[in-house]
Design a protein around this motif. Sequence first.
Motif, PDB file in Angstrom:
ATOM      1  N   THR A   1       0.821  -1.208   0.000  1.00 10.46           N
ATOM      2  CA  THR A   1       0.000   0.000   0.000  1.00 10.46           C
ATOM      3  C   THR A   1       0.859   1.264   0.000  1.00 10.46           C
ATOM      4  O   THR A   1       0.515   2.258  -0.650  1.00 10.46           O
ATOM      5  CB  THR A   1      -0.955   0.002   1.203  1.00 10.46           C
ATOM      6  OG1 THR A   1      -0.225  -0.242   2.413  1.00 10.46           O
ATOM      7  CG2 THR A   1      -2.017  -1.079   1.039  1.00 10.46           C
ATOM      8  N   ARG A   2       1.982   1.229   0.700  1.00  9.92           N
ATOM      9  CA  ARG A   2       2.867   2.400   0.685  1.00  9.92           C
ATOM     10  C   ARG A   2       3.384   2.668  -0.718  1.00  9.92           C
ATOM     11  O   ARG A   2       3.359   3.799  -1.207  1.00  9.92           O
ATOM     12  CB  ARG A   2       4.055   2.171   1.636  1.00  9.92           C
ATOM     13  CG  ARG A   2       5.047   3.342   1.705  1.00  9.92           C
ATOM     14  CD  ARG A   2       6.304   2.955   2.452  1.00  9.92           C
ATOM     15  NE  ARG A   2       7.077   1.955   1.739  1.00  9.92           N
ATOM     16  CZ  ARG A   2       7.911   2.234   0.726  1.00  9.92           C
ATOM     17  NH1 ARG A   2       8.061   3.488   0.300  1.00  9.92           N
ATOM     18  NH2 ARG A   2       8.593   1.265   0.130  1.00  9.92           N
ATOM     19  N   ARG A   3       3.859   1.605  -1.385  1.00 12.75           N
ATOM     20  CA  ARG A   3       4.410   1.765  -2.713  1.00 12.75           C
ATOM     21  C   ARG A   3       3.329   2.186  -3.716  1.00 12.75           C
ATOM     22  O   ARG A   3       3.573   3.013  -4.598  1.00 12.75           O
ATOM     23  CB  ARG A   3       5.081   0.460  -3.153  1.00 12.75           C
ATOM     24  CG  ARG A   3       6.328   0.134  -2.353  1.00 12.75           C
ATOM     25  CD  ARG A   3       6.791  -1.309  -2.547  1.00 12.75           C
ATOM     26  NE  ARG A   3       6.934  -1.622  -3.960  1.00 12.75           N
ATOM     27  CZ  ARG A   3       7.923  -1.173  -4.729  1.00 12.75           C
ATOM     28  NH1 ARG A   3       8.854  -0.399  -4.195  1.00 12.75           N
ATOM     29  NH2 ARG A   3       7.990  -1.502  -5.993  1.00 12.75           N
ATOM     30  N   ALA A   4       2.142   1.612  -3.566  1.00 14.62           N
ATOM     31  CA  ALA A   4       1.051   1.979  -4.470  1.00 14.62           C
ATOM     32  C   ALA A   4       0.681   3.451  -4.316  1.00 14.62           C
ATOM     33  O   ALA A   4       0.479   4.156  -5.312  1.00 14.62           O
ATOM     34  CB  ALA A   4      -0.161   1.097  -4.212  1.00 14.62           C
ATOM     35  N   LYS A   5       0.606   3.923  -3.093  1.00 11.10           N
ATOM     36  CA  LYS A   5       0.243   5.327  -2.877  1.00 11.10           C
ATOM     37  C   LYS A   5       1.291   6.273  -3.456  1.00 11.10           C
ATOM     38  O   LYS A   5       0.951   7.321  -4.026  1.00 11.10           O
ATOM     39  CB  LYS A   5       0.048   5.586  -1.381  1.00 11.10           C
ATOM     40  CG  LYS A   5      -1.202   4.933  -0.820  1.00 11.10           C
ATOM     41  CD  LYS A   5      -1.293   5.106   0.687  1.00 11.10           C
ATOM     42  CE  LYS A   5      -2.496   4.403   1.264  1.00 11.10           C
ATOM     43  NZ  LYS A   5      -2.565   4.532   2.743  1.00 11.10           N
ATOM     44  N   LEU A   6       2.566   5.925  -3.321  1.00  7.33           N
ATOM     45  CA  LEU A   6       3.612   6.753  -3.918  1.00  7.33           C
ATOM     46  C   LEU A   6       3.481   6.768  -5.441  1.00  7.33           C
ATOM     47  O   LEU A   6       3.533   7.828  -6.076  1.00  7.33           O
ATOM     48  CB  LEU A   6       4.989   6.219  -3.516  1.00  7.33           C
ATOM     49  CG  LEU A   6       5.429   6.452  -2.072  1.00  7.33           C
ATOM     50  CD1 LEU A   6       6.735   5.706  -1.791  1.00  7.33           C
ATOM     51  CD2 LEU A   6       5.602   7.943  -1.792  1.00  7.33           C
ATOM     52  N   ALA A   7       3.318   5.596  -6.032  1.00 12.44           N
ATOM     53  CA  ALA A   7       3.209   5.515  -7.490  1.00 12.44           C
ATOM     54  C   ALA A   7       1.967   6.226  -7.999  1.00 12.44           C
ATOM     55  O   ALA A   7       1.975   6.792  -9.104  1.00 12.44           O
ATOM     56  CB  ALA A   7       3.191   4.052  -7.920  1.00 12.44           C
ATOM     57  N   MET A   8       0.905   6.233  -7.205  1.00  7.59           N
ATOM     58  CA  MET A   8      -0.358   6.830  -7.653  1.00  7.59           C
ATOM     59  C   MET A   8      -0.296   8.344  -7.773  1.00  7.59           C
ATOM     60  O   MET A   8      -1.203   8.952  -8.334  1.00  7.59           O
ATOM     61  CB  MET A   8      -1.486   6.402  -6.713  1.00  7.59           C
ATOM     62  CG  MET A   8      -1.919   4.953  -6.920  1.00  7.59           C
ATOM     63  SD  MET A   8      -3.021   4.313  -5.625  1.00  7.59           S
ATOM     64  CE  MET A   8      -4.508   5.307  -5.939  1.00  7.59           C
ATOM     65  N   THR A   9       0.772   8.967  -7.284  1.00  5.29           N
ATOM     66  CA  THR A   9       0.928  10.403  -7.528  1.00  5.29           C
ATOM     67  C   THR A   9       1.254  10.674  -8.992  1.00  5.29           C
ATOM     68  O   THR A   9       1.180  11.816  -9.453  1.00  5.29           O
ATOM     69  CB  THR A   9       2.019  11.016  -6.637  1.00  5.29           C
ATOM     70  OG1 THR A   9       3.279  10.443  -6.963  1.00  5.29           O
ATOM     71  CG2 THR A   9       1.710  10.793  -5.171  1.00  5.29           C
ATOM     72  N   ASP A  10       1.618   9.640  -9.729  1.00  6.81           N
ATOM     73  CA  ASP A  10       1.976   9.785 -11.141  1.00  6.81           C
ATOM     74  C   ASP A  10       0.941   9.183 -12.091  1.00  6.81           C
ATOM     75  O   ASP A  10       1.193   9.081 -13.289  1.00  6.81           O
ATOM     76  CB  ASP A  10       3.321   9.113 -11.424  1.00  6.81           C
ATOM     77  CG  ASP A  10       4.486   9.870 -10.805  1.00  6.81           C
ATOM     78  OD1 ASP A  10       4.327  11.073 -10.541  1.00  6.81           O
ATOM     79  OD2 ASP A  10       5.541   9.256 -10.587  1.00  6.81           O
ATOM     80  N   GLY A  11      -0.187   8.758 -11.573  1.00 10.83           N
ATOM     81  CA  GLY A  11      -1.167   8.162 -12.477  1.00 10.83           C
ATOM     82  C   GLY A  11      -2.395   7.674 -11.746  1.00 10.83           C
ATOM     83  O   GLY A  11      -2.632   8.001 -10.588  1.00 10.83           O
ATOM     84  N   THR A  12      -3.157   6.846 -12.436  1.00  9.10           N
ATOM     85  CA  THR A  12      -4.427   6.342 -11.927  1.00  9.10           C
ATOM     86  C   THR A  12      -4.372   4.827 -11.809  1.00  9.10           C
ATOM     87  O   THR A  12      -3.952   4.142 -12.750  1.00  9.10           O
ATOM     88  CB  THR A  12      -5.578   6.727 -12.878  1.00  9.10           C
ATOM     89  OG1 THR A  12      -5.608   8.143 -13.033  1.00  9.10           O
ATOM     90  CG2 THR A  12      -6.919   6.242 -12.335  1.00  9.10           C
TER      91      THR A  12
END
Length: 265
Positions: free
Chosen positions: A140-151
């Motif tokens: 979840t941490r990694r997903a939230k970081l990556a989600m700043t760049d997309g959907t």
Amino acid sequence: MFRFLFHRLAVGAALLLLPLATGSVNAAEQPTRELHLFLLVGQSNMAGRGEIDPADNAPLEGVWVWGAEDRWMPAVEPYHWDKSMAGAGLAKSFAAAYRAAHPDVDVGLIPAACGGSALHDWAVGAYFEQTRSHPWFDATRRAKLAMTDGTLRGILWHQGESDSHPGLAENYEAGLRELLQRFRAALAAPTVPIVIGQTGRFTPDALSEPQQQVDAANRSIAAADAHVVWVSAKGLTAKPDGIHFETAALRELGRRYYAAWATLP
């Protein structure tokens, strides 16, 4: 888009300040537009244990992988690093199929599978000794970081081998339902498409009762939720270990994952 560009500039500045920790980063090796993101979770057959053919391992154009250093990397296998034997996986052919159908977007893959993990290893706060990680927190941490760049466009799940045992299989359906709901809530994605892959069918012998329970649970969850789909592993072959899909089977499984994802609303 402004948020995306601002984030890219911030990341670039941070990397320039840390040349010894992360190495130099070529601007051409970072995405320049918003991404369609897919979270890769489960155990070793999601992480990938296939043999990698160096001749077939050029970066996929328009496909990026959120790396161990929490930045985007060109899509070169292995995408996961959960264990030293991480290899080819299903995500490569999934991403290639997605890009073929959506040539105007880029794909961002978020590797977070943990080889050998059972459902209870994905509990909030759980530590998994085999990968020396906290599967739920890390994903979840990694997903939230990556989600700043997309959907976030999907969650790809492949797991169940470690729960196909007496004492675990009986509770698998309730546990997986809870985990998937927890992912949706944590990532603020209540209707995100979820693809569940069938565990391997590598022997001619009848499935054990626990294996049947896990298989039935995966199918039941998909049948009950319009935003979840189940993918068959029929006919796919294993490595000599009899546990992991071989590379050709993983490539086919990835294509099946995409075909199934494309049927979801």
